[in-house]
Design a protein around this motif. Sequence first.
Motif, PDB file in Angstrom:
ATOM      1  N   GLU A 153       0.698  -1.215   0.083  1.00 55.85           N
ATOM      2  CA  GLU A 153       0.141   0.069   0.135  1.00 55.85           C
ATOM      3  C   GLU A 153       0.782   1.269   0.070  1.00 55.85           C
ATOM      4  O   GLU A 153       0.627   2.272  -0.626  1.00 55.85           O
ATOM      5  N   ILE A 154       1.782   1.176   0.765  1.00 49.11           N
ATOM      6  CA  ILE A 154       2.840   2.370   0.881  1.00 49.11           C
ATOM      7  C   ILE A 154       3.522   2.635  -0.411  1.00 49.11           C
ATOM      8  O   ILE A 154       3.689   3.802  -1.193  1.00 49.11           O
ATOM      9  N   CYS A 155       3.883   1.698  -1.176  1.00 46.24           N
ATOM     10  CA  CYS A 155       4.446   1.628  -2.463  1.00 46.24           C
ATOM     11  C   CYS A 155       3.421   2.081  -3.578  1.00 46.24           C
ATOM     12  O   CYS A 155       4.081   3.065  -4.407  1.00 46.24           O
ATOM     13  N   SER A 156       2.232   1.639  -3.534  1.00 41.14           N
ATOM     14  CA  SER A 156       1.304   2.064  -4.568  1.00 41.14           C
ATOM     15  C   SER A 156       0.797   3.553  -4.358  1.00 41.14           C
ATOM     16  O   SER A 156       0.648   4.136  -5.193  1.00 41.14           O
ATOM     17  N   GLY A 157       0.992   3.942  -3.128  1.00 44.33           N
ATOM     18  CA  GLY A 157       0.656   5.545  -2.672  1.00 44.33           C
ATOM     19  C   GLY A 157       1.754   6.367  -3.140  1.00 44.33           C
ATOM     20  O   GLY A 157       1.679   7.379  -3.758  1.00 44.33           O
ATOM     21  N   ALA A 158       3.099   5.909  -2.942  1.00 44.55           N
ATOM     22  CA  ALA A 158       4.228   6.670  -3.511  1.00 44.55           C
ATOM     23  C   ALA A 158       4.134   6.644  -5.058  1.00 44.55           C
ATOM     24  O   ALA A 158       4.523   7.726  -5.480  1.00 44.55           O
ATOM     25  N   ALA A 159       3.792   5.762  -5.671  1.00 38.75           N
ATOM     26  CA  ALA A 159       3.805   5.613  -7.191  1.00 38.75           C
ATOM     27  C   ALA A 159       2.743   6.787  -7.688  1.00 38.75           C
ATOM     28  O   ALA A 159       3.129   7.188  -8.594  1.00 38.75           O
ATOM     29  N   ALA A 160       1.651   6.478  -6.875  1.00 38.19           N
ATOM     30  CA  ALA A 160       0.506   7.465  -7.351  1.00 38.19           C
ATOM     31  C   ALA A 160       0.798   9.115  -7.371  1.00 38.19           C
ATOM     32  O   ALA A 160       0.439   9.774  -7.972  1.00 38.19           O
ATOM     33  N   VAL A 161       1.481   9.281  -6.250  1.00 35.92           N
ATOM     34  CA  VAL A 161       2.334  10.507  -6.014  1.00 35.92           C
ATOM     35  C   VAL A 161       2.959  11.165  -7.136  1.00 35.92           C
ATOM     36  O   VAL A 161       2.944  12.048  -7.468  1.00 35.92           O
TER      37      VAL A 161
END
Length: 275
Positions: free
Chosen positions: A267-275
């Motif tokens: 979830e952290i990696c997905s959130g960072a990629a979306a930003v």
Amino acid sequence: MELVAASKMRGAIVRMNNVRPYVEYANKIIKNVVAASIDYPNPYLFQRDKKRVGYIVTSTDRGLCGGLNINLFKHMLKDIKKHLENRVEVDVCVIGLKAETFFRKIKDVNVVATASYVEKDKEASIRMIGGAVQVMLDKFKAGEIDRLYLNSNQFVSTIKQQPRQQTLLPIDDIFTESEQEANRKEASNGHWDYIYERDIEEVLNALCLRYIEAQVRGAVLENAACEQAARMLAMKNATDNAGDIIDQLNLDYNKVRQAMITQELAEICSGAAAV
């Protein structure tokens, strides 16, 4: 409880081994007496028609000793069933609370005497057991029962105990077929006998009672050793099973924990990629 049972088992084995030579020698003497020429008609010695039988059964007062008691009861019930099918009535003298609880529920089985063996007060327990056994002896002497059997657990090793039934009365029934054949051969060559310094009736009465007392006491002490050995093994198995359950629960916990950590990282990696 495993360590406590192991400690008690060592003491029980010592007591069992101390009484075994006396029991074996009493058995030897009584066999010699029966094989000899006896003119006195002792009521404990000779067979009669089987119309009612009696059992003395030893068990434990407490549980947590695996299948020790139930295996003995199953072995005993097979013999009781045969007698009941032949319309032979059954009386039982129980030693131990587990046997009392079990046989009180059995239909057509009459519990006539009860006793318990308490390790903390051994001598008082033996006296109480002697009183219960005397009830069965009085019934046999009065002709109310025609056979008396002793059921207990036999101590084979610390990991093996097995049910055992032996004939107490009449004493003539304790001979095996090979012993009976040997007695017949000995009789054909002429009887031998002990030399009795006092009246034969008095000696034989005392000897028969001592023999029965020795057999019952030996069975009670041997059953006590079986109880502690069975409890030690049962508690060891319980400890091993608990350890296996703990190991499995730790493994499941670590799997769930790792899955949660992996999900959070994703979830952290997905959130960072979306930003």
